[in-house]
Scaffold this active site. Sequence first.
Site, PDB file in Angstrom:
ATOM      1  N   HIS A   1       0.870  -1.192   0.000  1.00  0.00           N
ATOM      2  CA  HIS A   1       0.000   0.000   0.000  1.00  0.00           C
ATOM      3  C   HIS A   1       0.899   1.232   0.000  1.00  0.00           C
ATOM      4  O   HIS A   1       1.710   1.408  -0.900  1.00  0.00           O
ATOM      5  CB  HIS A   1      -0.948  -0.086   1.201  1.00  0.00           C
TER       6      HIS A   1
ATOM      7  N   HIS B   1      -2.727  -2.074  -9.785  1.00  0.00           N
ATOM      8  CA  HIS B   1      -3.692  -1.423  -8.899  1.00  0.00           C
ATOM      9  C   HIS B   1      -4.971  -2.229  -8.896  1.00  0.00           C
ATOM     10  O   HIS B   1      -5.365  -2.774  -9.924  1.00  0.00           O
ATOM     11  CB  HIS B   1      -3.993   0.009  -9.375  1.00  0.00           C
TER      12      HIS B   1
ATOM     13  N   ASP C   1       2.617   5.420  -6.806  1.00  0.00           N
ATOM     14  CA  ASP C   1       3.886   5.281  -6.082  1.00  0.00           C
ATOM     15  C   ASP C   1       5.096   5.151  -6.993  1.00  0.00           C
ATOM     16  O   ASP C   1       6.236   5.234  -6.536  1.00  0.00           O
ATOM     17  CB  ASP C   1       3.813   4.043  -5.168  1.00  0.00           C
TER      18      ASP C   1
HETATM   19  C1  SDX Z   1      -1.498   2.183  -3.374  1.00  0.00           C
HETATM   20  O1  SDX Z   1      -6.207   0.809  -3.233  1.00  0.00           O
HETATM   21  C2  SDX Z   1      -5.737   1.956  -3.470  1.00  0.00           C
HETATM   22  O2  SDX Z   1      -6.384   2.897  -3.943  1.00  0.00           O
HETATM   23  C3  SDX Z   1      -4.280   2.139  -3.090  1.00  0.00           C
HETATM   24  C4  SDX Z   1      -3.642   3.453  -3.459  1.00  0.00           C
HETATM   25  C5  SDX Z   1      -4.253   4.617  -2.708  1.00  0.00           C
HETATM   26  O3  SDX Z   1      -4.162   5.751  -3.213  1.00  0.00           O
HETATM   27  O4  SDX Z   1      -4.734   4.396  -1.577  1.00  0.00           O
HETATM   28  O5  SDX Z   1      -3.786   3.682  -4.845  1.00  0.00           O
HETATM   29  C6  SDX Z   1      -2.154   3.478  -3.124  1.00  0.00           C
HETATM   30  O6  SDX Z   1      -1.437   1.380  -2.497  1.00  0.00           O
HETATM   31  C7  SDX Z   1      -1.011   1.893  -4.775  1.00  0.00           C
HETATM   32  C8  SDX Z   1      -0.443   0.435  -4.913  1.00  0.00           C
HETATM   33  C9  SDX Z   1       0.958   0.443  -4.321  1.00  0.00           C
HETATM   34  N1  SDX Z   1       1.504  -0.949  -4.304  1.00  0.00           N
HETATM   35  C10 SDX Z   1       2.438  -1.350  -5.153  1.00  0.00           C
HETATM   36  O7  SDX Z   1       2.846  -0.683  -6.112  1.00  0.00           O
HETATM   37  C11 SDX Z   1       2.978  -2.758  -4.878  1.00  0.00           C
HETATM   38  C12 SDX Z   1       3.036  -3.550  -6.193  1.00  0.00           C
HETATM   39  N2  SDX Z   1       1.646  -3.766  -6.672  1.00  0.00           N
HETATM   40  C13 SDX Z   1       1.041  -5.031  -6.323  1.00  0.00           C
HETATM   41  O8  SDX Z   1       1.375  -5.558  -5.083  1.00  0.00           O
HETATM   42  C14 SDX Z   1      -0.441  -5.080  -6.696  1.00  0.00           C
HETATM   43  O9  SDX Z   1      -0.547  -4.617  -7.978  1.00  0.00           O
HETATM   44  C15 SDX Z   1      -1.455  -4.364  -5.818  1.00  0.00           C
HETATM   45  C16 SDX Z   1      -1.342  -4.741  -4.403  1.00  0.00           C
HETATM   46  C17 SDX Z   1      -1.323  -2.894  -5.970  1.00  0.00           C
HETATM   47  C18 SDX Z   1      -2.839  -4.749  -6.330  1.00  0.00           C
HETATM   48  O10 SDX Z   1      -2.977  -6.094  -6.149  1.00  0.00           O
HETATM   49  P1  SDX Z   1      -4.301  -6.875  -6.547  1.00  0.00           P
HETATM   50  O11 SDX Z   1      -5.343  -5.947  -7.046  1.00  0.00           O
HETATM   51  O12 SDX Z   1      -4.656  -7.782  -5.439  1.00  0.00           O
HETATM   52  O13 SDX Z   1      -3.856  -7.660  -7.815  1.00  0.00           O
HETATM   53  P2  SDX Z   1      -3.243  -9.091  -7.780  1.00  0.00           P
HETATM   54  O14 SDX Z   1      -2.205  -9.169  -6.720  1.00  0.00           O
HETATM   55  O15 SDX Z   1      -4.372 -10.065  -7.753  1.00  0.00           O
HETATM   56  O16 SDX Z   1      -2.489  -9.132  -9.189  1.00  0.00           O
HETATM   57  C19 SDX Z   1      -3.131  -9.620 -10.325  1.00  0.00           C
HETATM   58  C20 SDX Z   1      -2.002 -10.292 -11.094  1.00  0.00           C
HETATM   59  C21 SDX Z   1      -1.281 -11.378 -10.309  1.00  0.00           C
HETATM   60  O17 SDX Z   1      -0.696 -12.258 -11.282  1.00  0.00           O
HETATM   61  P3  SDX Z   1      -1.364 -13.722 -11.503  1.00  0.00           P
HETATM   62  O18 SDX Z   1      -1.465 -14.373 -10.131  1.00  0.00           O
HETATM   63  O19 SDX Z   1      -2.730 -13.421 -12.086  1.00  0.00           O
HETATM   64  O20 SDX Z   1      -0.428 -14.409 -12.413  1.00  0.00           O
HETATM   65  O21 SDX Z   1      -0.977  -9.324 -11.414  1.00  0.00           O
HETATM   66  C22 SDX Z   1       0.229  -9.695 -10.739  1.00  0.00           C
HETATM   67  C23 SDX Z   1      -0.132 -10.675  -9.637  1.00  0.00           C
HETATM   68  O22 SDX Z   1       0.976 -11.522  -9.364  1.00  0.00           O
HETATM   69  N3  SDX Z   1       0.766  -8.460 -10.207  1.00  0.00           N
HETATM   70  C24 SDX Z   1       2.024  -8.118 -10.280  1.00  0.00           C
HETATM   71  C25 SDX Z   1       2.093  -6.841  -9.699  1.00  0.00           C
HETATM   72  N4  SDX Z   1       0.882  -6.464  -9.294  1.00  0.00           N
HETATM   73  C26 SDX Z   1       0.056  -7.490  -9.598  1.00  0.00           C
HETATM   74  N5  SDX Z   1       3.101  -8.768 -10.808  1.00  0.00           N
HETATM   75  C27 SDX Z   1       4.278  -8.079 -10.713  1.00  0.00           C
HETATM   76  N6  SDX Z   1       4.414  -6.827 -10.152  1.00  0.00           N
HETATM   77  C28 SDX Z   1       3.343  -6.199  -9.659  1.00  0.00           C
HETATM   78  N7  SDX Z   1       3.488  -4.954  -9.127  1.00  0.00           N
END
Ligand code: SDX
Length: 423
Positions: free
Chosen positions: A263, A302, A358
């Site tokens: 997050h 996201h 981010d």
């Molecule tokens: C913020 O919610 C909000 O609004 C948050 C925020 C706010 O203003 O409050 O916008 C701020 O928290 C932004 C996000 C910051 N986090 C990161 O940048 C960390 C990296 N991102 C991931 O951890 C992820 O994308 C999340 C946590 C942001 C979202 O995760 P989801 O929606 O649960 O998506 P998911 O994990 O189910 O991913 C779907 C697929 C998966 O692959 P498969 O299992 O389908 O093969 O995409 C992949 C994930 O492995 N994936 C990624 C990835 N993000 C998702 N693979 C590599 N790198 C990534 N960053």
Amino acid sequence: MSENSITITDNRSGRSATAPIEHGVFPSAMVRELDKGLFMYDPAFLSTASCASSITDLDGANGILRYRGYPIEQLAEQSTFLEVAYLLIHGELPDKAEHEQWVHDITFHTYIHENIGSFMRGFNHDAHPMGMMVSVMAALSTFYPEAKDIDDTQNRLIQITRVIAKIPTIAAFTYRHSVGLPREYPVNHLDYTANFLRMMWAVADPNHEPDPVLAKALDVLLILHADHEQNCSTTTMRTVGSAQADPFIAVAAATCGLYGPLHGGANEQVINMLHEIGSIDEVPAYVERVKRGEVLLQGFGHRVYKNFDPRATIIKKTADEVFAVTGTNPLLDIALKLEEVALKDSYFIDRKLYPNVDFYSGLIYEAMGFPMDFFTVLFAIGRAPGWLAHWVELINDPEQKIYRPRQAYIGTEARDYVDIDAR
Ligand code: SDX
């Protein structure tokens, strides 16, 4: 039966329930209508709307973000963070008199009790500032016990003013503690963000004033972070607030949620990742590691935005203005290469992974001189008005009660206790 409705049939009983679909949701009460013991299973709330809110509107498919109906692009361009904080909390932009009063009230609540200063001296010099921020915010509730009277609207506004006014002071004090500098106290002749930068960087210079370009850039970044509907930390704020805890405690809890690397902690992880990659030449190899599932592409992806995060677009523009003053961040080239490679790669396209808020913010913060572990503190300063706006909305929402979801129990069936000698 209108076409804008949904019907659920429980095949066990053959009974059906129909409900209207409004604002993209349907009431879960229809499930209870079919069977009081039946619950919808939705781990991590992927398909759950926890409340009705009029604060922030996200359109993830089209990369749209609006605070109380105003597009984020216009607010970033024309407003200030304090004015946006007022808008989020009160629902309307302030008129001149309201704005003056709001700025005055915030300005005159920026000090924190000296005992809190002593309390902060107990942290190690290398204590993470988010750990300090959480602790001090929770401690504030002990200095304002009247904050527990959450049903008094005037009292609520005073506590809201205190949180927004004091969070930059606490943030700056955590930094000064970490570098062994005496605290620089707030002044009243600078605006909110300039005052914060002065508390951060002034050393032996009573006339220190921050670079106006950097102060403006940070103010824009705070606007971009101010709210984001039901994200993890805001849901935490609402969860704790639903138990009628005071706002300082609820903000401390929300700050805990924000601290997580998935997050608000991601902006710090992005810089760690860019340092780990080290050079443009190493970008393809890192992307392959991401595709093998070994590492995350920090700052990408996201839960809601599935083509671009409008905030990332604005931050990228702001970065140019900052780098014109600070000199570019050498990591920027790596970030740009990473974005270029990822946006062409089917792994990321198929998963709709794009840069989020981010991905670039950390580059700006690093160029402005903030230490990496401080980035999420900056996120917390920005998000505080959003958390507080949702807290007020929750309290005023007749449909809201204490958050208490159910579960699907998949554990062991009933069994009898076995004495330790017989195990
Ligand atoms: C913020 O919610 C909000 O609004 C948050 C925020 C706010 O203003 O409050 O916008 C701020 O928290 C932004 C996000 C910051 N986090 C990161 O940048 C960390 C990296 N991102 C991931 O951890 C992820 O994308 C999340 C946590 C942001 C979202 O995760 P989801 O929606 O649960 O998506 P998911 O994990 O189910 O991913 C779907 C697929 C998966 O692959 P498969 O299992 O389908 O093969 O995409 C992949 C994930 O492995 N994936 C990624 C990835 N993000 C998702 N693979 C590599 N790198 C990534 N960053």
